[in-house]
Design a protein around this motif. Sequence first.
Motif, short mmCIF file in Angstrom:
data_model
loop_
_atom_site.label_atom_id
_atom_site.label_comp_id
_atom_site.label_asym_id
_atom_site.label_seq_id
_atom_site.Cartn_x
_atom_site.Cartn_y
_atom_site.Cartn_z
N UNK A 170 0.83 -1.20 0.00
CA UNK A 170 0.00 0.00 0.00
C UNK A 170 0.86 1.25 0.00
N UNK A 171 0.28 2.31 -0.56
CA UNK A 171 0.85 3.66 -0.49
C UNK A 171 -0.33 4.62 -0.41
N UNK A 172 -0.47 5.27 0.72
CA UNK A 172 -1.66 6.07 0.96
C UNK A 172 -1.60 7.46 0.34
N UNK A 173 -0.44 7.87 -0.16
CA UNK A 173 -0.29 9.23 -0.67
C UNK A 173 -0.79 9.41 -2.09
N UNK A 174 -1.16 8.33 -2.77
CA UNK A 174 -1.68 8.43 -4.14
C UNK A 174 -3.00 7.69 -4.24
N UNK A 175 -3.83 8.08 -5.20
CA UNK A 175 -5.12 7.43 -5.41
C UNK A 175 -4.91 6.07 -6.07
N UNK A 176 -5.54 5.05 -5.53
CA UNK A 176 -5.50 3.72 -6.13
C UNK A 176 -6.90 3.12 -6.13
N UNK A 225 -4.84 4.98 -11.35
CA UNK A 225 -5.44 5.62 -12.52
C UNK A 225 -4.58 6.74 -13.09
N UNK A 226 -3.81 7.44 -12.23
CA UNK A 226 -3.00 8.54 -12.75
C UNK A 226 -1.89 8.06 -13.67
N UNK A 227 -1.44 6.81 -13.49
CA UNK A 227 -0.40 6.24 -14.35
C UNK A 227 -0.97 5.28 -15.39
N UNK A 252 -8.80 5.49 -18.57
CA UNK A 252 -7.85 5.43 -17.47
C UNK A 252 -6.98 4.17 -17.54
N UNK A 253 -7.21 3.31 -18.52
CA UNK A 253 -6.44 2.09 -18.66
C UNK A 253 -5.47 2.21 -19.84
N UNK A 254 -4.32 1.57 -19.71
CA UNK A 254 -3.38 1.51 -20.83
C UNK A 254 -3.90 0.45 -21.79
N UNK A 255 -4.56 0.90 -22.84
CA UNK A 255 -5.25 -0.03 -23.73
C UNK A 255 -4.35 -0.61 -24.81
N UNK A 256 -4.99 -1.10 -25.84
CA UNK A 256 -4.30 -1.88 -26.86
C UNK A 256 -3.39 -1.02 -27.74
N UNK A 257 -3.70 0.28 -27.88
CA UNK A 257 -2.89 1.13 -28.74
C UNK A 257 -1.46 1.27 -28.23
N UNK A 258 -1.25 1.12 -26.93
CA UNK A 258 0.09 1.26 -26.38
C UNK A 258 1.06 0.24 -26.97
N UNK A 259 0.55 -0.93 -27.35
CA UNK A 259 1.41 -2.03 -27.79
C UNK A 259 1.38 -2.24 -29.30
N UNK A 276 0.87 8.48 -24.14
CA UNK A 276 0.05 8.81 -22.99
C UNK A 276 0.30 7.98 -21.76
N UNK A 277 1.33 7.11 -21.79
CA UNK A 277 1.68 6.28 -20.64
C UNK A 277 3.17 6.42 -20.37
#
Length: 310
Positions: free
Chosen positions: A48-54, A68-70, A105-112, A206-207
Amino acid sequence: MNPTDPPSPSQPQPPSPRAGGPRRDALADRTGYDEAFLGPVVPLALPARTSVETVVLPYTHFTVVFRPDRRLAASAAVCIEGRRLIEDAARDDLWELDPRLPEERQAGFDLYRNNGLERAQLVRRQDPVWGTVAEAGQAHTDTFFSPNAVPRASHHAPSPADELVQGRRLWQGLETYLMDHVAAFDRRLCVLTGPVLQDSDPPYRGVQVPLRFWKVVAFMQDGALAATAYVLDQSPDLGRDAERALAGAKAGAPPPLGPFRAYQVPVSDVAEITELEFGPLPDVDLLPPMRAPEDRWRRLESFDDIAMQG
C-alpha cells in the motif's frame, strides 16, 4: 428447436462475457488475494501507499492495486497453491479492458501496437490457476484483463545463452523455482509484484513506461515466515542510447530499453524504491546483509545464485 437454430425471444440467453467486452457485473463475485493465505498468524496485506489514489481490483486468487493517474498497476498480489495447480485448465488468451474502470484510465491496446513493446503479465497466467476446474479456468481468464499488464521490452535474442534471454527466463521462472524449494507438504506462496513507478519514467502514447519491475515472494520456511525480493531492470545504457532516445522521441517511437537484468535485492530496498508498505517482510528477508552498499543487489545469472538462507 433445432440445435443450429438461433434462440427464440422467449428463451433469453445470458450474454457472453466475451461478446463486445465483459459485463460490468461479470467480475462482481471475485474475492481476490487472501491476506491470511499463509496462515492467520502472519497476515500479509496488499502493498500500500496512501499518498496516491489507487483502485483495488479483485480477481480470482489475485488482486491488482491500480493507479489511474499512471494508467497502470502499482502492485499485484497472488496466492499460489502449489499442490492444487491445474496445468490443463481451459485457455482464453483474449485481452480485455476491465469494465470496472473507465476505458480512458487504462493503458489499452494502442500502447502495444506496431512497436517493440510487449504486454507482460504481472500475475503470470499459471500462478492463480488452482482449485476446481471452474476456478482455474476463471483465474486464467482473469490474468488477461488489462490492469494485469505492463509494457516491457520485447527482445528476441538470437541465442539461448544471450543475456536478454537469461534475464527473461530468470524473471519468468522465479515462482516455479521457489515453489520447488518450499517444503513439499506446503508449497504455498504469496507473490507481490509490480512496476517501479517513477516520475522520470519516459512517456509514450500517454503512458509513462516503467524501467524496472519488482517482486517480493513470501512463504513459510521451517514454521516461520520468510521472504525474498527481486528487481528486473530494463533501463537503457544512457551513454550508448542517448542519441537513439532523442531521435526516437522526435519520431514518436517507444523509449529505448536495455537488456533484462535480474537481481536479488533486500525487501527493504523494494519498499524504498516503490514507497510501498510490506508489513513484516523486510524483517524476515533471507538475503544475507551485505557489508558494502554496492553489494546489496545480487546480480542473478542463474537460479543457483538465489540466497535462500537468512
